[in-house]
Design a protein around this motif. Structure first.
Motif, mmCIF file in Angstrom:
data_model
loop_
_atom_site.group_PDB
_atom_site.id
_atom_site.type_symbol
_atom_site.label_atom_id
_atom_site.label_comp_id
_atom_site.label_asym_id
_atom_site.label_seq_id
_atom_site.Cartn_x
_atom_site.Cartn_y
_atom_site.Cartn_z
ATOM 1 N N UNK A 180 36.730 24.676 20.588
ATOM 2 C CA UNK A 180 36.486 23.200 21.027
ATOM 3 C C UNK A 180 37.889 22.924 21.352
ATOM 4 N N UNK A 181 38.414 23.201 22.617
ATOM 5 C CA UNK A 181 39.850 22.885 23.174
ATOM 6 C C UNK A 181 39.555 22.477 24.729
ATOM 7 N N UNK A 182 40.398 21.512 24.895
ATOM 8 C CA UNK A 182 40.228 21.308 26.513
ATOM 9 C C UNK A 182 41.179 22.178 27.208
ATOM 10 N N UNK A 183 40.737 22.170 28.514
ATOM 11 C CA UNK A 183 41.685 22.950 29.620
ATOM 12 C C UNK A 183 41.866 21.922 30.846
ATOM 13 N N UNK A 184 43.050 22.369 31.006
ATOM 14 C CA UNK A 184 43.257 21.513 32.547
ATOM 15 C C UNK A 184 43.379 22.702 33.567
ATOM 16 N N UNK A 185 42.566 22.096 34.430
ATOM 17 C CA UNK A 185 42.387 23.020 35.650
ATOM 18 C C UNK A 185 43.579 22.684 36.653
ATOM 19 N N UNK A 186 44.480 23.590 36.412
ATOM 20 C CA UNK A 186 45.826 23.436 37.290
ATOM 21 C C UNK A 186 45.500 23.193 38.694
ATOM 22 N N UNK A 187 44.436 23.865 39.441
ATOM 23 C CA UNK A 187 44.405 23.694 40.995
ATOM 24 C C UNK A 187 43.930 22.292 41.244
ATOM 25 N N UNK B 223 47.649 29.613 31.677
ATOM 26 C CA UNK B 223 48.181 28.446 30.919
ATOM 27 C C UNK B 223 46.981 27.377 30.901
ATOM 28 N N UNK B 224 46.630 27.092 29.721
ATOM 29 C CA UNK B 224 45.489 25.842 29.515
ATOM 30 C C UNK B 224 46.101 24.648 29.707
ATOM 31 N N UNK B 225 47.383 24.612 29.340
ATOM 32 C CA UNK B 225 48.095 23.200 29.468
ATOM 33 C C UNK B 225 47.692 22.335 28.357
ATOM 34 N N UNK B 226 46.932 23.027 27.551
ATOM 35 C CA UNK B 226 46.717 22.251 26.204
ATOM 36 C C UNK B 226 46.874 23.193 25.061
ATOM 37 N N UNK B 227 47.507 22.640 23.964
ATOM 38 C CA UNK B 227 47.744 23.668 22.981
ATOM 39 C C UNK B 227 46.811 23.701 21.867
ATOM 40 N N UNK B 228 46.136 25.025 21.815
ATOM 41 C CA UNK B 228 44.915 25.323 21.142
ATOM 42 C C UNK B 228 45.062 24.838 19.702
ATOM 43 N N UNK B 229 46.521 24.964 19.045
ATOM 44 C CA UNK B 229 46.682 24.601 17.644
ATOM 45 C C UNK B 229 46.678 22.956 17.397
ATOM 46 N N UNK B 230 46.870 22.247 18.610
ATOM 47 C CA UNK B 230 46.910 20.932 18.541
ATOM 48 C C UNK B 230 45.710 20.079 18.830
ATOM 49 N N UNK B 231 45.155 20.624 19.652
ATOM 50 C CA UNK B 231 43.744 19.854 20.367
ATOM 51 C C UNK B 231 42.809 19.959 19.524
ATOM 52 N N UNK B 232 42.221 18.667 19.185
ATOM 53 C CA UNK B 232 40.947 18.596 18.257
ATOM 54 C C UNK B 232 39.754 18.646 19.018
ATOM 55 N N UNK B 233 39.858 18.508 20.229
ATOM 56 C CA UNK B 233 38.450 18.622 20.762
ATOM 57 C C UNK B 233 37.841 17.133 20.920
#
Lengths: 582, 142, 446
Positions: C157-164, C111-121
């Motif tokens: 170019x998509x952000x990721x949320x580091x769940x930890x 789970x990246x917690x960021x939607x790849x199709x929506x994030x514009x970077x």
């Protein structure tokens, strides 16, 4: 965009991290460029080639209606294709792009003169802006790809490539100069690191190639003529035995012409005693049975090896490179000889057992008590031959001692050098060569298999000295490149060809004699003789245009006006600024 | 103006395959040389029309270099033979108009000869510094 | 395409037209491109948030000193934009069954917690994130937020949320105008049918702290070579300024220690790592190039210089003649810190002269060897492929079939087969693509 539209040039200056910006004041260059004629926008960015840099270009094209783009960054030999694609994605014709080389030609070679470098950068950008304003969109053409590959060379690399293409379901013709397949590998006994007999390797591949219905093997044959373009090359192959010539069409070529083992004449008494032999000769002996001392036909008791014979010689053209195979090959055979011989000595400079399993080979040689001695590179071992045999004297660097050894056989680990005929091969396929004499790849890091001639790949030792494993890896890789061309079925070609303005042509034949490809001819149209260019044959060198006394030939994308505009842009600025400002 | 150090302006025509690559290699190898030469990249040195060389001089260039693949190594097989012939004619032409023929140089440099490229530019720059600004440029007079 | 649509499509791939490539480093990228260019579909699975692998972290490349980002970036875009390549980053292969022509691959979409199709970077979320943690991409030398990209060219170019590390404050959610952040996102698993598999899992860097005598972790001015790469990189934590960790000063004297975790039987790394000599020389040259006036001395301590590849020996010569790099043959015995200056003293025997040397450097760079990545064993056992004694994938006939594993339809490239430099990894990537394409073209028939 029509060609009649007035030019709106966008200038994008790249920092390339520190690579350019560390020397050239890129902000200043971008600022100056905004004043150049026809410049609508001039800006700078950290990495123009990055996604965000590319997006910036596309955005600005759309936002400002730019119709010419100048990117001032690295060598166009690297990124011209990248940026052409970018402008295309934004709806511009790829030929409306112009690149300035601020890195290889400015920041990297004028590192200590930031001011002068910045001025040169300014001048180069001005020149390119001038040219860009005159660039014309050209039609992008595609040609079909003949579903047939030519593989030149029947060593392991050529075999691997031909087999892969055949297995993938496409036709491959393999042309081999000698009467046998397997090349240099067929002369070896067993291979490192797994002691597989070389014969098994050659047999496995040559039997499969012979059995493949897609692979045609032409032995004793050479390519004598080669013409055409990516997708459609015309090849003439001559059989050197029957003297028969055959012609074929291929879409792509893999050059796998391998290497020659260096004949070390003048090195370490080679040729002065039958017992001084090359590592290649020793391997052949092993392949054919047992290793015997040539002078006595008895097994040798004291064997010495010397490394880097014809390799790693700084300042000696064609011999500066490391031959990559010899350290491991030497360690392997030294360990094997140790089973019979009393003493085996290995004189080396560095031990380069770098590959998978190579250190095991190295360690085994040490376990077998092969004596390793590092010689002095500046004072290489001396060999004397007299009635009592060979005397080897050297300085052991690690102990500092001067040593002597009387080998009854001395083995020279000879270099891999470009094969005889490499000059011809380079000419036939328009390949360039690196300082070591091997063929140049398109890019030393990321494009090791393609070349600057579209449609022609290189593999194996043709590219640089290397082992069988590294060669066949490249061969399969080159086959992938060939196969993707064929599988796609068509390929885009450059539109940068010559054309004739009939009204200006005086049919003087200058262009006909100038053209290296027979692409120009004189034809009568409507009763008047004028020059004609057969576009499919034109390679775009422009020699005809330079020679035309009437200015009747237009060299697309390299027109007289475009070139003159660069000259004028450079020199008019010199008048204004008084040349070098200091 | 008189205090200025004379910094020659050299137009360098290079072919795309050998000489441009050689110049790239000089940069890649970080070989340092003067900033005098500005490269105009053409596909082949055979593209260099003598008129362009004369145009460069007419516009005030202090020197011109025409650089291509070594004879026999031309990417277009024989393009550079033409270059050689045209070069000789140009030298004669320069002499006849009173321009020192040393201001024009023909340089064969392969893609592996970055060192040679840098040396040639350095040498030529020095040479032209000795000759002074081009008589046409109008910078010669103090 | 939404994530759900994407997963649905993936589970319906036609196995004879689709290959799986495991690992998005330069070798896996090349394999993907060469397969996709033939018209096959490629599912490229990469465990980190971006493709690019180790090459993306490097500053320059040997032997031409080309900047790594410059040559890699266009490849990243090419892979990301290729219509035949389905890029699954931040994903892992968890199970494989079946055989050539018809494998079933289980892929975990973390789970990246960021939607790849929506994030514009755009990065608008970043400044709102209150959490700062060391950036793995910069080897922990710089910082990132809990919502992050490792590097500017992160692809996709998509952000990721580091769940930890995320504290669920939802500041980023509010900041994102595109509503691309979904903190409730869960890991998902998808089973993808593929016909051929290319393993390109790359390498792990040897942990140099396993040699306590070399002072890494204990002395601030002893760093490893990848940290050095990030330090001299313009996009790195110091914006490319070469400085030492203890006081931020430009080091006037730098020592490079070769063969740390290579050619060492006692540390279970008996093999040569194939790249360290050259990257060591390159980094030595870069010190002189970046700070020609400040860096007075650069010394490389080596066992053998293995400049074996095209242009390598010539580069090694250039390092000595043009850049004045000093080379001393000797394995470094130990290092000690001068507590006042924080300089590092290297104790080494020059094996060519027999001298025992004590050299003081302001910065010491340990050049680690490379290891097979931990997960390689797991993947190998899922595939039924053997690993060799060094832990890399086994190839039965290296001379004739250098990228074929013993399992039909499974191929290996890059460092998964053993240490390799970039061009050798690229060539192997192309080779694996070639071999995999034969399997696909034959419908899995062997």
């Amino acid at each position: 965009m029509g060609s009649g539209e007035s030019p709106k040039v966008g200038v994008f200056v790249c920092h390339c991290g520190h690579n350019i910006a560390g020397t050239v004041n890129v902000e200043h260059v971008a600022e100056l460029a905004s004043e150049f004629p026809n410049v609508e926008l001039s800006t700078h960015f950290m990495f123009m080639c990055s996604d965000s840099g590319q997006a910036l270009i596309r955005e600005k094209i759309e936002e400002l209606g730019l119709n010419r783009v100048v990117v001032a960054s690295c060598s166009p030999r690297m990124h011209e294709p990248t940026f052409r694609k970018v402008v295309e994605e934004a709806g511009l014709n790829r030929y409306c792009f112009e690149q300035v080389n601020l890195r290889e030609h400015v920041s990297w070679c004028h590192m200590k003169e930031p001011e002068a470098a910045t001025q040169k950068a300014r001048d180069l950008v001005r020149m390119s802006v001038a040219r860009a304003s005159l660039l014309e969109p050209l039609e992008v053409k595609t040609v079909s790809v003949e579903p047939h590959a030519l593989v030149v060379g029947g060593g392991v690399s050529g075999l691997r490539a031909a087999l892969d293409i055949g297995d993938r379901g496409f036709r491959a013709t393999l042309v081999e100069r000698t009467g046998n397949l397997g090349g240099n590998l067929a002369k070896l006994s067993t291979l490192y690191p797994n002691n597989e007999p070389a014969k098994d390797v050659v047999d496995r591949m040559s039997l499969a190639a012979e059995a493949s219905e897609n692979v045609t093997i032409l032995l004793n044959s050479e390519v004598t003529n080669f013409d055409g373009h990516i997708g459609n090359f015309e090849v003439t192959v001559k059989n050197n035995v029957t003297e028969e010539e055959s012609e074929m069409k291929v879409g792509t070529v893999i050059v796998a012409t391998g290497f020659d083992p260096f004949e070390p004449i003048g090195y370490y008494g080679y040729g002065d005693s039958p017992d001084i032999i090359t590592l290649s000769a020793l391997e052949e002996m092993k392949r054919d049975g047992t290793v015997l001392r040539p002078s006595t036909a008895q097994p040798p008791k004291n064997v010495a090896f010397i490394s880097c014979v014809g390799s790693r010689e700084e300042g000696v053209k064609g011999h500066e490179h490391c031959s990559r195979y010899c350290c491991t090959a030497m360690a392997k055979v030294a360990a094997e000889l140790r089973e019979e011989a009393d003493e085996v000595l290995m004189l080396y400079d560095d031990i380069r057992t770098f590959g998978k399993g190579h250190e095991d080979v190295h360690r085994r040689a040490r376990q077998e008590h092969v004596i390793f001695s590092k010689y002095n590179k500046k004072k290489k071992p001396a060999v004397k031959i007299n009635d009592s045999g060979i005397m080897l004297k050297w300085n052991d660097v690690l102990s500092g001692e001067n040593c002597e050894f009387r080998p009854d056989m001395l083995v020279l680990a000879n270099a891999m050098v470009p094969p005889e005929g490499a000059d011809e091969v380079a000419k036939i396929f328009s390949l360039t060569r690196s300082a070591d004499g091997f063929f140049n790849e398109e890019h030393i890091k990321l494009a090791p298999l393609t070349t600057h001639t579209a449609g022609i790949m290189i593999a194996g030792a043709a590219q640089s000295a290397k082992s069988a494993t590294d060669s066949t890896t490249q061969a399969s890789g080159a086959a992938a490149k060939a196969v993707s061309l064929i599988a796609r079925g068509e390929v885009e070609i450059e539109s940068t060809v010559a054309s004739v303005i009939d009204e200006l042509c005086s049919a003087c034949h200058t262009c006909v004699t100038a053209c290296p490809y027979g692409a120009t001819s004189i034809e009568a149209t409507k009763g008047v003789e004028v020059a004609r260019v057969t576009e499919a044959k034109c390679h775009g060198c422009g020699t005809c245009a330079a020679g035309c006394p009437s200015g009747a030939i237009v060299m697309r994308h390299s027109t007289d006006d475009q070139i003159s505009s660069m000259i004028a842009a450079l020199l008019s600025s010199a008048f204004v600024h008084g040349g070098g400002e200091k | 103006m008189s205090k200025k150090i004379f910094d020659p302006n050299i137009v360098a025509f290079t072919c795309n395959w050998c000489s441009y690559g050689g110049a790239d290699l000089a940069g890649i190898s970080r070989i340092q040389y003067p900033t005098s030469a500005k490269v105009i990249r053409l596909m082949c040195s055979g593209r260099v029309d003598p008129v362009m060389v004369l145009e460069a001089f007419k516009n005030g260039a202090d020197g011109v270099i025409v650089s291509g693949c070594h004879i026999g190594d031309c990417h277009y097989s024989t393009g550079n033979y033409r270059t050689q012939v045209r070069f000789q004619a140009l030298q004669t032409a320069l002499e006849s108009i009173g321009m020192d023929p040393q201001r024009l140089r023909l340089l064969w440099a392969s893609a592996s000869e970055g060192q040679q490229w840098a040396e040639a530019i350095t040498e030529m720059t020095e040479q032209i510094k000795k000759l002074g600004p081009s008589p046409i440029s109008g910078r010669g007079k103090k | 395409m939404t994530e759900a649509e994407k997963l649905a499509t993936l589970s319906q791939m036609s196995p004879t037209q689709t290959a799986l490539v495991i690992g998005g480093g330069v070798s896996g990228m090349q394999a993907s491109l060469d397969l996709a260019d033939q018209g096959f579909n490629v599912v490229l699975v990469e465990k980190t948030p971006s493709i690019g692998g180790a090459m993306a972290m490097l500053d320059k490349t040997f032997p031409t000193l080309d900047c790594s980002a410059c040559i890699l970036t266009p490849k990243l875009s090419e892979v990301a934009r290729h219509p035949n390549i389905e890029l699954l980053t931040y994903s892992e292969v968890t199970g494989i069954s079946g055989q050539a022509g018809n494998f079933k691959v289980k892929v975990l979409r973390k789970a990246r917690k960021v939607l790849e199709d929506k994030c514009s970077g755009c990065g608008d979320c970043v400044e709102h994130c209150p959490i700062e943690i060391p950036n793995e991409f910069d080897q922990g030398l710089g910082f990132r937020r809990a919502v992050y990209v490792g590097f500017p060219q992160n692809t996709p170019l998509v952000y990721t949320i580091d769940d930890e590390n995320c504290i669920k404050c939802e500041m980023c959610v509010k900041a994102c105008e595109r509503e691309a952040i979904d903190l409730a996102m869960k890991d998902e698993e998808v089973e993808i049918p593929v016909g051929a598999i290319v393993v390109a899992t790359g390498f792990e860097l040897f942990d140099v702290s396993k040699y306590p005598r070399l002072g890494y972790g204990e002395y601030k001015n002893v760093i490893n070579a990848l940290e050095y790469e990030r330090l001299i990189n313009a996009a790195g934590p110091t914006a490319g300024h070469l400085l030492r960790m203890s006081d931020g000063k430009i080091p006037k004297s730098i020592g490079f220690v070769q063969c740390v975790g290579a050619r060492d039987v006692t540390n279970q790394v008996p093999y040569c790592a194939r790249v360290c000599c050259m990257y060591g020389i390159k980094n030595a040259v870069m010190a002189k190039e970046l700070q020609p006036d400040n860096v007075k001395n650069v010394t490389v301590y080596y066992a053998d210089i293995r400049a074996y590849g095209k242009g390598f020996e010539e580069f090694y010569n250039m390092a000595q003649t043009r850049f004045g790099i000093e080379f001393i043959r000797g394995r470094v015995g130990e290092v000690a810190e001068n507590p006042k200056t924080r300089n590092i003293e290297i104790r080494v025997e020059n094996t060519e002269t027999g001298e025992y040397l004590q050299h003081e450097h302001e910065l010491v760079v340990l050049c680690p060897g490379i290891l097979p990545p931990k997960e390689l064993r797991v993947i190998a056992s899922e595939l039924g492929v053997d690993v060799d004694s060094d832990g890399y994938l086994f190839v039965e006939h290296p001379a004739s079939n250098p990228v074929d594993t013993k399992v039909p339809g499974v191929f290996v490239c890059g460092c998964a087969e053993g240490p390799k430099d970039i061009p050798d990894s690229v060539a192997a990537g192309s080779a694996a693509a070639m071999r995999a394409s034969i399997t696909l073209a034959k419908g899995g028939e062997v």
